[in-house]
Design a protein around this motif. Structure first.
Motif, PDB file in Angstrom:
ATOM      1  N   GLU A 259    -129.378 106.332  59.132  1.00  0.00           N
ATOM      2  CA  GLU A 259    -129.318 107.625  58.439  1.00  0.00           C
ATOM      3  C   GLU A 259    -129.998 107.372  57.104  1.00  0.00           C
TER       4      GLU A 259
ATOM      5  N   HIS B 128    -132.798 108.001  62.283  1.00  0.00           N
ATOM      6  CA  HIS B 128    -132.335 109.338  61.910  1.00  0.00           C
ATOM      7  C   HIS B 128    -132.217 109.423  60.401  1.00  0.00           C
ATOM      8  N   SER B 129    -132.003 110.668  59.925  1.00  0.00           N
ATOM      9  CA  SER B 129    -131.538 110.872  58.555  1.00  0.00           C
ATOM     10  C   SER B 129    -130.636 112.103  58.565  1.00  0.00           C
TER      11      SER B 129
ATOM     12  N   GLU C  34    -135.870 115.396  60.538  1.00  0.00           N
ATOM     13  CA  GLU C  34    -135.556 114.105  59.917  1.00  0.00           C
ATOM     14  C   GLU C  34    -136.865 113.321  59.862  1.00  0.00           C
TER      15      GLU C  34
ATOM     16  N   ARG D 248    -134.024 120.827  63.580  1.00  0.00           N
ATOM     17  CA  ARG D 248    -133.151 119.839  64.225  1.00  0.00           C
ATOM     18  C   ARG D 248    -133.270 119.918  65.756  1.00  0.00           C
TER      19      ARG D 248
ATOM     20  N   HIS E 291    -134.141 114.135  66.043  1.00  0.00           N
ATOM     21  CA  HIS E 291    -133.918 115.438  65.411  1.00  0.00           C
ATOM     22  C   HIS E 291    -135.167 115.750  64.587  1.00  0.00           C
TER      23      HIS E 291
HETATM   24 CA    CA Z   1    -129.826 112.926  63.177  1.00  0.00          CA
END
Ligand code: CA
Length: 339
Positions: free
Chosen positions: A213, A149-150, A66, A105, A63
């Motif tokens: 995340e 990811h975050s 991120e 995103r 994404h």
């Molecule tokens: Ca994500």
């Protein structure tokens, strides 16, 4: 379980994954447009190979908004030398490059959400082509995948490792050991069954993997980056791809939690301005007030309270006060009972 289409990718790669040493180049994603008829989009990729050992893919920018993982992988690329590696380490910091470049995103070219498009399509849109490349060209070369990811622009999370639940107990043991090596404050086991995420592909192929995340808010939080930098080095060492005497700090303990269903996600039931009532990390009771939605357009209307349907730990909150029906405002996790 959808599998990658057998046709060959149309994305050319400038580096040779079988060659020893450290190589940096681009994946050339064909993109014939008005301003560049024979053009391609360059997606940066690095391979460090040294003799026999495991194959590992570390990826970010799945994404595009991120950023923590992108920073962490760029640091790895500058730091690691072939002598540090046993086997093959593929570093892919901006997987959905058009999205990462735009800081969004999804891709601005095709609105593609890479992590909802696996296993992709070699003749599809740019994002579908990237998904197909990862599945058909990168996954066959590795036994481990770490997808950083975050929370992106709309969410903030406590730094977590996100594990996809599997009925394969041996697999779960292996992935949880990797999560403990990473040492994020929270690890959660998600019971989602979606088939279009990268995690579905790695499970299908028997590749040990987790996602992270690492914060969010569309920013880079230095404390979370520090957790990820130390964690990913420990994980790489755990796999054996990073030499056994590579200096790392001991892993802090992780709190092993799980997300068991839809009730863990709290959504806005109305449109308005959300006033949160709890902070990230709070331990909440069933029925506790999560916040209230205000209606400045109808200022005499009473706010609508939002309540937690179950007890749990608040690991994620929405960024952005303006909400519409269906926006996730919080999500919870709960301690794994058996662990
Ligand atoms: Ca994500």
């Amino acid at each position: 379980m959808a599998q990658a289409k057998s046709e060959k990718t149309r994305i050319a790669c400038e580096i040779d994954f079988d060659k020893g040493g450290k190589q940096q180049g681009y994946l050339r994603l064909p993109h014939s447009v008005h301003r560049s008829a024979y053009g391609w989009i360059g997606i940066p990729i690095v391979c460090i190979k040294n003799g026999d050992g495991p194959g590992v893919l570390v990826q970010a920018g799945n994404h595009g908004d991120e950023y923590e993982g992108q920073v962490v992988i760029a640091k790895l690329i500058r730091e690691l030398k072939p002598k540090d590696i046993r086997g093959r380490l593929i570093l892919f910091p901006m997987a959905n490059y058009p999205a990462a470049r735009a800081g969004t995103r999804v891709s601005p070219i095709d609105q593609g959400n890479l992590n909802r498009l696996f296993p992709g399509d070699p003749h599809g849109t740019p994002t579908q082509m990237i998904a197909h490349y990862i599945v058909s060209e990168l996954l066959p070369r590795v036994q481990y995948v770490f997808d950083l990811h975050s929370g992106g622009s709309s969410l903030e999370l406590i730094p977590t490792v996100d594990i996809r639940y599997s009925t394969d107990a041996k697999r779960m043991k292996g992935v949880i050991a990797l999560a403990r090596a990473f040492g994020a404050p929270i690890t959660y086991i998600g019971h989602g069954t979606g088939t279009t995420m990268l995690s579905a592909q790695t499970e299908h192929l028997g590749i040990l993997s987790f996602a992270t995340e690492l914060g969010g808010i569309g920013t880079v939080n230095p404390a979370n980056v520090a957790i990820a930098e130390k964690g990913i080095r420990r994980v790489l060492k755990h796999t054996g791809v990073l030499r056994s005497n590579y200096p790392v700090e001991q892993a802090p303990p992780t709190r092993l939690t799980e997300i068991l269903g839809d009730a863990y996600y709290i959504y806005a039931p109305d449109e308005g301005v959300f006033e949160p009532a709890v902070e990230l990390g709070a331990e909440v009771k069933k029925g506790q007030k999560a916040g209230a939605i205000h209606f400045p357009e109808s200022p005499d209307r009473e706010p609508v309270d939002v309540r937690f349907p179950i007890a749990g730990i608040v690991i994620c909150r929405r960024i952005g006060a303006r909400v519409q029906i269906g926006d996730c405002v919080y999500h919870l996790a709960s301690d794994v009972k058996s662990a």
